[in-house]
Design a protein around this motif. Sequence first.
Motif, PDB file in Angstrom:
ATOM      1  N   ALA A  14      -0.026  -9.278  14.191  1.00  0.00           N
ATOM      2  CA  ALA A  14       0.580  -9.269  12.463  1.00  0.00           C
ATOM      3  C   ALA A  14       1.623  -7.708  12.143  1.00  0.00           C
ATOM      4  O   ALA A  14       0.714  -6.831  12.337  1.00  0.00           O
ATOM      5  N   VAL A  15       2.347  -8.184  11.975  1.00  0.00           N
ATOM      6  CA  VAL A  15       3.278  -6.813  11.733  1.00  0.00           C
ATOM      7  C   VAL A  15       4.250  -5.971  10.345  1.00  0.00           C
ATOM      8  O   VAL A  15       4.931  -7.771  10.560  1.00  0.00           O
ATOM      9  N   ILE A  16       3.991  -5.886   9.418  1.00  0.00           N
ATOM     10  CA  ILE A  16       4.814  -5.121   8.758  1.00  0.00           C
ATOM     11  C   ILE A  16       5.586  -3.757   8.706  1.00  0.00           C
ATOM     12  O   ILE A  16       5.164  -3.549   9.121  1.00  0.00           O
ATOM     13  N   ASN A  17       6.609  -4.207   8.016  1.00  0.00           N
ATOM     14  CA  ASN A  17       7.730  -3.202   8.228  1.00  0.00           C
ATOM     15  C   ASN A  17       8.340  -2.224   6.673  1.00  0.00           C
ATOM     16  O   ASN A  17       8.702  -3.707   5.934  1.00  0.00           O
ATOM     17  N   THR A  18       9.215  -1.501   7.070  1.00  0.00           N
ATOM     18  CA  THR A  18      10.536  -0.740   5.717  1.00  0.00           C
ATOM     19  C   THR A  18      10.294  -1.619   4.993  1.00  0.00           C
ATOM     20  O   THR A  18      10.832  -2.426   4.302  1.00  0.00           O
ATOM     21  N   GLY A  19       8.994  -0.631   4.016  1.00  0.00           N
ATOM     22  CA  GLY A  19       9.324  -1.176   2.498  1.00  0.00           C
ATOM     23  C   GLY A  19       8.210  -2.745   2.071  1.00  0.00           C
ATOM     24  O   GLY A  19       8.271  -3.560   0.775  1.00  0.00           O
ATOM     25  N   ALA A  20       8.025  -3.786   2.686  1.00  0.00           N
ATOM     26  CA  ALA A  20       7.094  -4.938   2.958  1.00  0.00           C
ATOM     27  C   ALA A  20       6.261  -4.321   2.205  1.00  0.00           C
ATOM     28  O   ALA A  20       5.242  -3.722   2.445  1.00  0.00           O
ATOM     29  N   THR A  21       5.700  -5.572   1.621  1.00  0.00           N
ATOM     30  CA  THR A  21       4.146  -5.348   0.946  1.00  0.00           C
ATOM     31  C   THR A  21       3.749  -7.327   1.732  1.00  0.00           C
ATOM     32  O   THR A  21       3.789  -8.041   1.132  1.00  0.00           O
ATOM     33  N   ALA A  22       2.061  -7.043   2.546  1.00  0.00           N
ATOM     34  CA  ALA A  22       1.262  -8.032   2.649  1.00  0.00           C
ATOM     35  C   ALA A  22       0.456  -7.848   2.442  1.00  0.00           C
ATOM     36  O   ALA A  22      -0.334  -6.981   1.983  1.00  0.00           O
ATOM     37  N   ARG A  23      -0.402  -9.517   2.293  1.00  0.00           N
ATOM     38  CA  ARG A  23      -1.740  -9.112   1.762  1.00  0.00           C
ATOM     39  C   ARG A  23      -2.255 -10.333   2.540  1.00  0.00           C
ATOM     40  O   ARG A  23      -2.058 -11.503   3.066  1.00  0.00           O
ATOM     41  N   LEU A  24      -3.411 -10.038   3.617  1.00  0.00           N
ATOM     42  CA  LEU A  24      -3.998 -10.698   4.612  1.00  0.00           C
ATOM     43  C   LEU A  24      -5.578 -10.921   4.060  1.00  0.00           C
ATOM     44  O   LEU A  24      -6.607 -10.364   3.560  1.00  0.00           O
ATOM     45  N   THR A  25      -6.186 -12.044   3.260  1.00  0.00           N
ATOM     46  CA  THR A  25      -7.379 -12.809   2.763  1.00  0.00           C
ATOM     47  C   THR A  25      -8.385 -13.334   3.913  1.00  0.00           C
ATOM     48  O   THR A  25      -7.532 -14.433   4.219  1.00  0.00           O
ATOM     49  N   ARG A  26      -9.034 -13.200   3.947  1.00  0.00           N
ATOM     50  CA  ARG A  26      -9.986 -14.469   4.654  1.00  0.00           C
ATOM     51  C   ARG A  26     -10.098 -14.578   6.384  1.00  0.00           C
ATOM     52  O   ARG A  26      -9.574 -16.144   6.365  1.00  0.00           O
ATOM     53  N   ALA A  42       5.359   0.762   5.553  1.00  0.00           N
ATOM     54  CA  ALA A  42       4.978  -1.017   4.980  1.00  0.00           C
ATOM     55  C   ALA A  42       3.459  -0.837   3.731  1.00  0.00           C
ATOM     56  O   ALA A  42       2.804   0.217   4.176  1.00  0.00           O
ATOM     57  N   SER A  43       3.326  -1.975   3.118  1.00  0.00           N
ATOM     58  CA  SER A  43       1.753  -1.282   2.280  1.00  0.00           C
ATOM     59  C   SER A  43       0.737  -2.873   2.643  1.00  0.00           C
ATOM     60  O   SER A  43       1.630  -4.249   2.818  1.00  0.00           O
ATOM     61  N   LEU A  44       0.089  -2.791   3.538  1.00  0.00           N
ATOM     62  CA  LEU A  44      -0.755  -3.931   3.692  1.00  0.00           C
ATOM     63  C   LEU A  44      -2.020  -3.927   3.538  1.00  0.00           C
ATOM     64  O   LEU A  44      -2.688  -2.371   3.486  1.00  0.00           O
ATOM     65  N   THR A  45      -2.739  -4.834   3.008  1.00  0.00           N
ATOM     66  CA  THR A  45      -3.932  -4.978   2.922  1.00  0.00           C
ATOM     67  C   THR A  45      -5.094  -6.382   3.165  1.00  0.00           C
ATOM     68  O   THR A  45      -4.326  -7.487   3.801  1.00  0.00           O
ATOM     69  N   LEU A  46      -6.253  -6.413   3.931  1.00  0.00           N
ATOM     70  CA  LEU A  46      -6.484  -7.183   4.258  1.00  0.00           C
ATOM     71  C   LEU A  46      -8.359  -6.997   3.727  1.00  0.00           C
ATOM     72  O   LEU A  46      -8.231  -6.141   3.297  1.00  0.00           O
ATOM     73  N   SER A  47      -8.655  -8.166   3.767  1.00  0.00           N
ATOM     74  CA  SER A  47      -9.449  -8.279   2.456  1.00  0.00           C
ATOM     75  C   SER A  47     -10.530  -9.235   3.301  1.00  0.00           C
ATOM     76  O   SER A  47      -9.686 -10.306   3.726  1.00  0.00           O
ATOM     77  N   ILE A  77       3.694   5.999  10.333  1.00  0.00           N
ATOM     78  CA  ILE A  77       5.127   5.807   9.312  1.00  0.00           C
ATOM     79  C   ILE A  77       5.336   5.897   7.934  1.00  0.00           C
ATOM     80  O   ILE A  77       5.652   4.941   7.377  1.00  0.00           O
ATOM     81  N   GLY A  78       4.009   6.595   7.300  1.00  0.00           N
ATOM     82  CA  GLY A  78       4.063   6.928   5.862  1.00  0.00           C
ATOM     83  C   GLY A  78       3.628   4.747   5.181  1.00  0.00           C
ATOM     84  O   GLY A  78       3.659   5.255   3.786  1.00  0.00           O
ATOM     85  N   ALA A  79       3.090   3.750   5.932  1.00  0.00           N
ATOM     86  CA  ALA A  79       2.732   3.336   5.407  1.00  0.00           C
ATOM     87  C   ALA A  79       1.099   3.670   5.059  1.00  0.00           C
ATOM     88  O   ALA A  79       0.356   5.010   5.141  1.00  0.00           O
ATOM     89  N   SER A  80       0.478   2.125   3.786  1.00  0.00           N
ATOM     90  CA  SER A  80      -0.412   2.536   3.137  1.00  0.00           C
ATOM     91  C   SER A  80      -1.179   0.835   3.907  1.00  0.00           C
ATOM     92  O   SER A  80      -1.085   0.256   3.486  1.00  0.00           O
ATOM     93  N   VAL A  81      -2.866   1.164   4.349  1.00  0.00           N
ATOM     94  CA  VAL A  81      -3.183   0.177   4.830  1.00  0.00           C
ATOM     95  C   VAL A  81      -4.983   0.429   3.799  1.00  0.00           C
ATOM     96  O   VAL A  81      -5.086   1.228   3.614  1.00  0.00           O
TER      97      VAL A  81
END
Length: 162
Positions: A14-26, A42-47, A77-81
Amino acid sequence: ITGTRALEGEGFAAVINTGATARLTRARLVDNEAFSAGAFNASLTLSETEITGTTPARCDPRQCDGTLYGTAVLSAIGASVELRGFSLRGNALCGVQLASAGTVDLHDGEVVGNTIGVNVQTDDFDVSRLEDGVTYAGNARDLDSAELPLPELALDPALPGG
């Protein structure tokens, strides 16, 4: 997501880039090659997510020692996870790798049985962001700042910060 294979030595389940926001849960990311999850600018949250058994990518032995990577989560590259309620277990290289101004916040989880628990290559990163209810056990090194290889995507000058 199980059993993905790298293409020419690089790959992500799983990969996200260039300003995208994604959330994976369970989610469960198991036995993937190279990197299981990656964020670039990009911004990625894993819960409630389990990432186990990320293996090194096979690469041309003339270009490396025959294996490369093996990281559960890469932030570059400045991503926030952000990870909450997670398990990063038995990944060949790192549980988490930060580079090129990538950041991560870990909450209520475990980083167990990796060669390196967390590799921090982001300058001036506050490592207390890795400690909120997080258990580290059985890693060869829990925290490391060695310069480790990055995939080509993390070095792409077309991406902001690349």
